[in-house]
Design a protein around this motif. Sequence first.
Motif, PDB file in Angstrom:
ATOM      1  N   TRP A 111       0.857  -1.174   0.000  1.00 16.88           N
ATOM      2  CA  TRP A 111       0.000   0.000   0.000  1.00 16.88           C
ATOM      3  C   TRP A 111       0.895   1.225   0.000  1.00 16.88           C
ATOM      4  O   TRP A 111       2.109   1.138  -0.210  1.00 16.88           O
ATOM      5  N   PHE A 112       0.331   2.392   0.258  1.00 14.67           N
ATOM      6  CA  PHE A 112       1.088   3.632   0.156  1.00 14.67           C
ATOM      7  C   PHE A 112       2.195   3.719   1.196  1.00 14.67           C
ATOM      8  O   PHE A 112       2.070   3.199   2.311  1.00 14.67           O
ATOM      9  N   SER A 113       3.286   4.404   0.830  1.00 16.52           N
ATOM     10  CA  SER A 113       4.396   4.717   1.752  1.00 16.52           C
ATOM     11  C   SER A 113       4.946   3.475   2.443  1.00 16.52           C
ATOM     12  O   SER A 113       5.225   3.474   3.645  1.00 16.52           O
ATOM     13  N   ASN A 114       5.070   2.389   1.664  1.00 11.61           N
ATOM     14  CA  ASN A 114       5.664   1.147   2.163  1.00 11.61           C
ATOM     15  C   ASN A 114       4.823   0.485   3.256  1.00 11.61           C
ATOM     16  O   ASN A 114       5.349  -0.268   4.082  1.00 11.61           O
ATOM     17  N   THR A 115       3.530   0.771   3.292  1.00 11.24           N
ATOM     18  CA  THR A 115       2.631   0.104   4.227  1.00 11.24           C
ATOM     19  C   THR A 115       1.976  -1.089   3.542  1.00 11.24           C
ATOM     20  O   THR A 115       2.224  -1.375   2.366  1.00 11.24           O
ATOM     21  N   LEU A 116       1.126  -1.796   4.289  1.00 16.47           N
ATOM     22  CA  LEU A 116       0.422  -2.956   3.779  1.00 16.47           C
ATOM     23  C   LEU A 116      -1.081  -2.774   3.930  1.00 16.47           C
ATOM     24  O   LEU A 116      -1.544  -2.090   4.839  1.00 16.47           O
ATOM     25  N   LYS A 117      -1.823  -3.413   3.033  1.00 17.20           N
ATOM     26  CA  LYS A 117      -3.273  -3.480   3.197  1.00 17.20           C
ATOM     27  C   LYS A 117      -3.674  -4.946   3.252  1.00 17.20           C
ATOM     28  O   LYS A 117      -3.297  -5.730   2.386  1.00 17.20           O
ATOM     29  N   ILE A 118      -4.423  -5.299   4.291  1.00 16.36           N
ATOM     30  CA  ILE A 118      -4.816  -6.681   4.528  1.00 16.36           C
ATOM     31  C   ILE A 118      -6.321  -6.817   4.349  1.00 16.36           C
ATOM     32  O   ILE A 118      -7.092  -6.034   4.909  1.00 16.36           O
ATOM     33  N   LYS A 119      -6.729  -7.811   3.559  1.00 18.53           N
ATOM     34  CA  LYS A 119      -8.146  -8.142   3.411  1.00 18.53           C
ATOM     35  C   LYS A 119      -8.439  -9.364   4.262  1.00 18.53           C
ATOM     36  O   LYS A 119      -7.769 -10.399   4.138  1.00 18.53           O
ATOM     37  N   LEU A 120      -9.408  -9.244   5.162  1.00 23.74           N
ATOM     38  CA  LEU A 120      -9.798 -10.357   6.011  1.00 23.74           C
ATOM     39  C   LEU A 120     -10.865 -11.202   5.327  1.00 23.74           C
ATOM     40  O   LEU A 120     -11.704 -10.687   4.592  1.00 23.74           O
ATOM     41  N   LYS A 121     -10.839 -12.501   5.562  1.00 22.41           N
ATOM     42  CA  LYS A 121     -11.849 -13.394   5.004  1.00 22.41           C
ATOM     43  C   LYS A 121     -13.234 -12.982   5.504  1.00 22.41           C
ATOM     44  O   LYS A 121     -13.444 -12.832   6.708  1.00 22.41           O
ATOM     45  N   GLN A 122     -14.142 -12.782   4.567  1.00 21.44           N
ATOM     46  CA  GLN A 122     -15.515 -12.390   4.911  1.00 21.44           C
ATOM     47  C   GLN A 122     -15.534 -11.159   5.831  1.00 21.44           C
ATOM     48  O   GLN A 122     -16.370 -11.036   6.719  1.00 21.44           O
ATOM     49  N   GLY A 123     -14.556 -10.279   5.618  1.00 23.68           N
ATOM     50  CA  GLY A 123     -14.459  -9.114   6.488  1.00 23.68           C
ATOM     51  C   GLY A 123     -13.901  -7.912   5.758  1.00 23.68           C
ATOM     52  O   GLY A 123     -13.693  -7.935   4.535  1.00 23.68           O
TER      53      GLY A 123
END
Length: 240
Positions: free
Chosen positions: A209-221
């Motif tokens: 994601w932006f600026s060396n961060t992460l984006k996490i998608k949760l199952k059914q969330g």
Amino acid sequence: MNALLIDDSRLARTELRHLLQAFPDVTVVGEAKNAAEARAQIQALRPDLLFLDIQMPGGSGFDLLESLDVAPQVIFTTAYDEYALRAFEVSALDYLLKPVQENRLAAALEKARNQTAMPATPDEAAAPPLSAQDQVFVKDGERCWFVRLADIKLFEINGSYTQIYFEEHRPLIPRTLQHLETRLDPKVFFRANRQQIINLKWIDTIEPWFSNTLKIKLKQGPEVEVSRKQSVLFREMMSL
């Protein structure tokens, strides 16, 4: 309450210090003109409350909060109104536009007093750690659940409460994330940012994601944006 004033404008700090003289229960313990100074002052002085500007050289007020493991209560003071929504997303007590009005300042300080006055319950003070297989009792209004911690995918700040995500349910409990973090198994639950703790077993996808961060998608969330600091920790934890 001990307060720290953070603003790159010396005049703005002076005006705010003058306004705060009308509130004898508030003591200004220090000032900082940028995020780097503020971090050092927070560590040294342990203030109860930050009066925080947003646009500052070397890092915004939001950058400062993101860099802190545990932040004091925050009242934003700024000349710009377009950041109000984001301010409340990071659980700010209030958002004061410059020039700060005394009646608005009084209302914001009353919120801070109410937060400070909330005592920890006895079970918060000495509660033992829990495993992911433990079941916990959850009550929200007239509804009750007995749920395994392994089935909870997300804990998220919602005002003065924490919202729990499991199955289709979203109950609120009167606990802080700081308290929950001391009880949850760190091998299973991860503090993604100041507002959210995720269950690692419920991760579906991870993307840069932006600026060396992460984006996490949760199952059914929902999707969760991991702060810069916690993104570094997450990579270290999950790497071979």
